[in-house]
Scaffold this motif. Structure first.
Motif, PDB file in Angstrom:
ATOM      1  N   LEU A   1       0.833  -1.198   0.000  1.00  0.00           N
ATOM      2  CA  LEU A   1       0.000   0.000   0.000  1.00  0.00           C
ATOM      3  C   LEU A   1       0.866   1.245   0.000  1.00  0.00           C
ATOM      4  CD1 LEU A   1      -2.720  -0.904   2.646  1.00  0.00           C
ATOM      5  CD2 LEU A   1      -3.056  -0.676   0.198  1.00  0.00           C
ATOM      6  N   ARG A   2       0.382   2.269  -0.622  1.00  0.00           N
ATOM      7  CA  ARG A   2       1.044   3.566  -0.605  1.00  0.00           C
ATOM      8  C   ARG A   2       0.414   4.401   0.509  1.00  0.00           C
ATOM      9  NH1 ARG A   2       4.078   0.843  -3.246  1.00  0.00           N
ATOM     10  NH2 ARG A   2       4.968   1.422  -5.220  1.00  0.00           N
ATOM     11  N   PRO A   3       1.146   5.382   1.039  1.00  0.00           N
ATOM     12  CA  PRO A   3       0.595   6.180   2.141  1.00  0.00           C
ATOM     13  C   PRO A   3      -0.682   6.926   1.754  1.00  0.00           C
ATOM     14  CG  PRO A   3       2.886   6.808   1.683  1.00  0.00           C
ATOM     15  CD  PRO A   3       2.503   5.764   0.696  1.00  0.00           C
ATOM     16  N   HIS A   4      -0.776   7.295   0.490  1.00  0.00           N
ATOM     17  CA  HIS A   4      -1.955   8.024   0.038  1.00  0.00           C
ATOM     18  C   HIS A   4      -2.538   7.311  -1.173  1.00  0.00           C
ATOM     19  CE1 HIS A   4      -0.768  11.251   2.696  1.00  0.00           C
ATOM     20  NE2 HIS A   4       0.447  11.227   2.163  1.00  0.00           N
TER      21      HIS A   4
ATOM     22  N   GLN B   1      -7.953   1.639  -3.012  1.00  0.00           N
ATOM     23  CA  GLN B   1      -6.802   0.966  -2.410  1.00  0.00           C
ATOM     24  C   GLN B   1      -7.281   0.284  -1.139  1.00  0.00           C
ATOM     25  OE1 GLN B   1      -2.599   2.621  -2.204  1.00  0.00           O
ATOM     26  NE2 GLN B   1      -3.398   3.256  -0.230  1.00  0.00           N
TER      27      GLN B   1
ATOM     28  N   LYS C   1      -2.379  -8.202   6.695  1.00  0.00           N
ATOM     29  CA  LYS C   1      -1.634  -7.425   7.678  1.00  0.00           C
ATOM     30  C   LYS C   1      -0.340  -8.170   7.932  1.00  0.00           C
ATOM     31  CE  LYS C   1      -5.342  -5.018   9.868  1.00  0.00           C
ATOM     32  NZ  LYS C   1      -5.909  -4.504  11.087  1.00  0.00           N
TER      33      LYS C   1
ATOM     34  N   CYS D   1       5.955  -5.272   8.792  1.00  0.00           N
ATOM     35  CA  CYS D   1       7.051  -4.826   7.940  1.00  0.00           C
ATOM     36  C   CYS D   1       8.320  -4.826   8.774  1.00  0.00           C
ATOM     37  CB  CYS D   1       6.738  -3.425   7.429  1.00  0.00           C
ATOM     38  SG  CYS D   1       8.011  -2.752   6.391  1.00  0.00           S
TER      39      CYS D   1
END
Length: 167
Positions: free
Chosen positions: A113-116, A124, A129, A132
């Protein structure tokens, strides 16, 4: 091509001695046309599903970190249950696959996923889960102590073979 431009009322192609390429308007028409054709394909698949038949085509865009095990295992599970589905996997960069997603060349993009969100036209959704972790050798200048993690808000440090890892 000229008739298509006439119907659209705008110039869709640049013509030169080296060939023909799309104008910005031409790109927009191509994108919308591909999306419309994809919707028709999906409608046919939906109609088959109402009759209890799961079939069709799925093109998965896979970012490098998800193509190793995650995507192939998921594809194997789907194909074990649904023999009439054709699945293709396309590897690529985020920008390249996002372009293909927006132009109906791929159906879904799997990766980190990208932060935004990339835009209002893209949904998105997290599907897993996975903690990281990062690793660094003890001899690098990027060593981080448990206190650094606590101060930075990153989390707790786990000791791992050959270095430190943090969530």
């Amino acid at each position: 091509m000229r008739q298509l431009e006439h119907m659209a009322g705008v110039r869709l192609f640049y013509r030169s001695a080296r060939g023909v390429r799309l104008t910005e308007s031409g790109e927009a028409v191509l994108r919308r046309s591909k999306l419309a054709l994809d919707e028709l394909r999906q409608a046919a698949e939906d109609l088959a599903a109402t009759q209890g038949k799961v079939r069709g085509r799925l093109v998965i865009g896979s970012l490098p970190l998800s193509s190793g095990a995650l995507v192939p295992r998921a594809v194997d599970r789907v194909l074990a249950r649904h023999k009439d589905i054709q699945i293709a996997i396309v590897d690529g960069t985020y920008d390249g696959l996002m372009y293909q997603l927006r132009h109906a060349d791929i159906d879904v993009l799997v990766g980190a996923l990208r932060p935004h969100a990339p835009g209002a036209d893209i949904i998105q959704t997290p599907c897993l889960k996975i903690p990281c972790r990062w690793w660094c050798a003890r001899a690098t200048r990027w060593k981080a102590s448990p206190g650094w993690f606590a101060r930075s808000g990153v989390g707790i440090v786990d000791r791992s073979i050959g270095g430190q890892s943090g969530p």
